[in-house]
Motif scaffolding. Structure first.
Motif, PDB file in Angstrom:
ATOM      1  N   LYS A   1       0.838  -1.187   0.000  1.00 49.80           N
ATOM      2  CA  LYS A   1       0.000   0.000   0.000  1.00 49.80           C
ATOM      3  C   LYS A   1       0.882   1.249   0.000  1.00 49.80           C
ATOM      4  CE  LYS A   1      -3.843  -2.278   2.238  1.00 49.80           C
ATOM      5  NZ  LYS A   1      -3.375  -3.615   2.167  1.00 49.80           N
ATOM      6  N   GLU A   2       0.449   2.243  -0.752  1.00 43.83           N
ATOM      7  CA  GLU A   2       1.243   3.460  -0.902  1.00 43.83           C
ATOM      8  C   GLU A   2       1.557   4.113   0.441  1.00 43.83           C
ATOM      9  OE1 GLU A   2       0.481   7.742  -2.883  1.00 43.83           O
ATOM     10  OE2 GLU A   2       0.112   6.021  -4.189  1.00 43.83           O
ATOM     11  N   TRP A   3       0.599   4.101   1.365  1.00 43.72           N
ATOM     12  CA  TRP A   3       0.802   4.756   2.664  1.00 43.72           C
ATOM     13  C   TRP A   3       1.815   4.012   3.532  1.00 43.72           C
ATOM     14  CZ3 TRP A   3      -0.395   1.418   6.500  1.00 43.72           C
ATOM     15  CH2 TRP A   3      -1.359   0.448   6.238  1.00 43.72           C
ATOM     16  N   ALA A   4       2.176   2.783   3.150  1.00 40.57           N
ATOM     17  CA  ALA A   4       3.129   1.996   3.939  1.00 40.57           C
ATOM     18  C   ALA A   4       4.520   1.921   3.311  1.00 40.57           C
ATOM     19  CB  ALA A   4       2.585   0.589   4.148  1.00 40.57           C
ATOM     20  N   GLU A   5       4.702   2.500   2.149  1.00 40.20           N
ATOM     21  CA  GLU A   5       5.987   2.406   1.458  1.00 40.20           C
ATOM     22  C   GLU A   5       7.144   2.906   2.313  1.00 40.20           C
ATOM     23  OE1 GLU A   5       6.143   3.946  -2.515  1.00 40.20           O
ATOM     24  OE2 GLU A   5       4.221   3.008  -3.024  1.00 40.20           O
ATOM     25  N   TRP A   6       6.960   4.017   2.989  1.00 39.07           N
ATOM     26  CA  TRP A   6       8.035   4.579   3.826  1.00 39.07           C
ATOM     27  C   TRP A   6       8.489   3.559   4.866  1.00 39.07           C
ATOM     28  CZ3 TRP A   6       7.647   4.763   9.042  1.00 39.07           C
ATOM     29  CH2 TRP A   6       6.375   4.610   9.582  1.00 39.07           C
ATOM     30  N   PHE A   7       7.524   2.810   5.444  1.00 37.05           N
ATOM     31  CA  PHE A   7       7.857   1.820   6.474  1.00 37.05           C
ATOM     32  C   PHE A   7       8.659   0.666   5.872  1.00 37.05           C
ATOM     33  CE2 PHE A   7       6.885  -2.232   8.483  1.00 37.05           C
ATOM     34  CZ  PHE A   7       7.436  -2.010   9.734  1.00 37.05           C
ATOM     35  N   TYR A   8       8.155   0.077   4.790  1.00 40.60           N
ATOM     36  CA  TYR A   8       8.823  -1.080   4.200  1.00 40.60           C
ATOM     37  C   TYR A   8      10.172  -0.736   3.569  1.00 40.60           C
ATOM     38  CZ  TYR A   8       4.764  -3.913   5.202  1.00 40.60           C
ATOM     39  OH  TYR A   8       3.764  -4.594   5.848  1.00 40.60           O
ATOM     40  N   ASN A   9      10.416   0.534   3.334  1.00 45.66           N
ATOM     41  CA  ASN A   9      11.713   0.968   2.825  1.00 45.66           C
ATOM     42  C   ASN A   9      12.635   1.487   3.926  1.00 45.66           C
ATOM     43  OD1 ASN A   9      11.261   0.403   0.066  1.00 45.66           O
ATOM     44  ND2 ASN A   9      10.023   2.239  -0.108  1.00 45.66           N
ATOM     45  N   SER A  10      12.201   1.407   5.161  1.00 41.41           N
ATOM     46  CA  SER A  10      12.992   1.939   6.274  1.00 41.41           C
ATOM     47  C   SER A  10      14.073   0.949   6.711  1.00 41.41           C
ATOM     48  CB  SER A  10      12.099   2.267   7.475  1.00 41.41           C
ATOM     49  OG  SER A  10      11.647   1.086   8.112  1.00 41.41           O
ATOM     50  N   ARG A  11      15.144   1.508   7.247  1.00 36.98           N
ATOM     51  CA  ARG A  11      16.236   0.682   7.766  1.00 36.98           C
ATOM     52  C   ARG A  11      15.748  -0.169   8.937  1.00 36.98           C
ATOM     53  NH1 ARG A  11      21.077   3.609  10.523  1.00 36.98           N
ATOM     54  NH2 ARG A  11      19.323   4.008  11.843  1.00 36.98           N
ATOM     55  N   GLU A  12      14.868   0.403   9.775  1.00 38.06           N
ATOM     56  CA  GLU A  12      14.339  -0.344  10.937  1.00 38.06           C
ATOM     57  C   GLU A  12      13.622  -1.606  10.487  1.00 38.06           C
ATOM     58  OE1 GLU A  12      15.105   3.754  12.134  1.00 38.06           O
ATOM     59  OE2 GLU A  12      13.908   2.961  10.496  1.00 38.06           O
ATOM     60  N   TRP A  13      12.766  -1.487   9.452  1.00 42.51           N
ATOM     61  CA  TRP A  13      12.054  -2.664   8.972  1.00 42.51           C
ATOM     62  C   TRP A  13      13.014  -3.652   8.325  1.00 42.51           C
ATOM     63  CZ3 TRP A  13       8.755  -6.153   9.498  1.00 42.51           C
ATOM     64  CH2 TRP A  13       8.461  -7.052   8.487  1.00 42.51           C
ATOM     65  N   GLU A  14      13.948  -3.184   7.511  1.00 37.24           N
ATOM     66  CA  GLU A  14      14.890  -4.084   6.851  1.00 37.24           C
ATOM     67  C   GLU A  14      15.702  -4.876   7.872  1.00 37.24           C
ATOM     68  OE1 GLU A  14      17.215  -1.896   4.032  1.00 37.24           O
ATOM     69  OE2 GLU A  14      15.460  -1.369   2.830  1.00 37.24           O
ATOM     70  N   GLU A  15      16.157  -4.218   8.930  1.00 35.55           N
ATOM     71  CA  GLU A  15      16.917  -4.913   9.972  1.00 35.55           C
ATOM     72  C   GLU A  15      16.037  -5.892  10.745  1.00 35.55           C
ATOM     73  OE1 GLU A  15      18.728  -1.821  12.292  1.00 35.55           O
ATOM     74  OE2 GLU A  15      20.183  -1.351  10.715  1.00 35.55           O
ATOM     75  N   CYS A  16      14.816  -5.484  11.045  1.00 36.14           N
ATOM     76  CA  CYS A  16      13.880  -6.371  11.751  1.00 36.14           C
ATOM     77  C   CYS A  16      13.571  -7.601  10.900  1.00 36.14           C
ATOM     78  CB  CYS A  16      12.602  -5.605  12.085  1.00 36.14           C
ATOM     79  SG  CYS A  16      11.326  -6.593  12.881  1.00 36.14           S
ATOM     80  N   ARG A  17      13.213  -7.367   9.646  1.00 32.69           N
ATOM     81  CA  ARG A  17      12.868  -8.452   8.722  1.00 32.69           C
ATOM     82  C   ARG A  17      14.028  -9.424   8.558  1.00 32.69           C
ATOM     83  NH1 ARG A  17      12.801  -6.069   3.394  1.00 32.69           N
ATOM     84  NH2 ARG A  17      15.020  -6.464   3.657  1.00 32.69           N
ATOM     85  N   ASP A  18      15.213  -8.897   8.272  1.00 31.52           N
ATOM     86  CA  ASP A  18      16.366  -9.772   8.038  1.00 31.52           C
ATOM     87  C   ASP A  18      16.738 -10.561   9.291  1.00 31.52           C
ATOM     88  OD1 ASP A  18      16.397  -8.841   5.456  1.00 31.52           O
ATOM     89  OD2 ASP A  18      18.176  -7.584   5.710  1.00 31.52           O
TER      90      ASP A  18
END
Length: 77
Positions: A2-19
């Protein structure tokens, strides 16, 4: 995504959490992977879906208890 969530899924915090989460699960799908048939997981799925109201809440958005390691097929189901 969703467009409103792009900032979150592109954030360093999410990338580190996900990985970190996927690594903790051995990068395997929690639904269909077996020792005889290991299925790689590429998606950290939010069990409780992210909404505009809860996306800023780390207890929902970045909490490992709210994530599931999934392959693309299981995520699509």
């Amino acid at each position: 995504m969703k467009e409103w969530a792009e900032w979150f899924y592109n954030s360093r915090e999410w990338e580190e959490c996900r990985d970190g989460f996927l690594a903790s699960k051995g990068w395997l799908c929690e639904r269909c992977s077996t020792p005889e048939n290991p299925v790689p997981a590429k998606i950290a799925h939010h069990k409780k879906y992210l909404t505009r109201a809860n996306i800023h809440d780390p207890a929902v958005a970045l909490c490992w208890d709210n994530l599931e390691s999934l392959c693309q097929d299981c995520h699509n189901r």
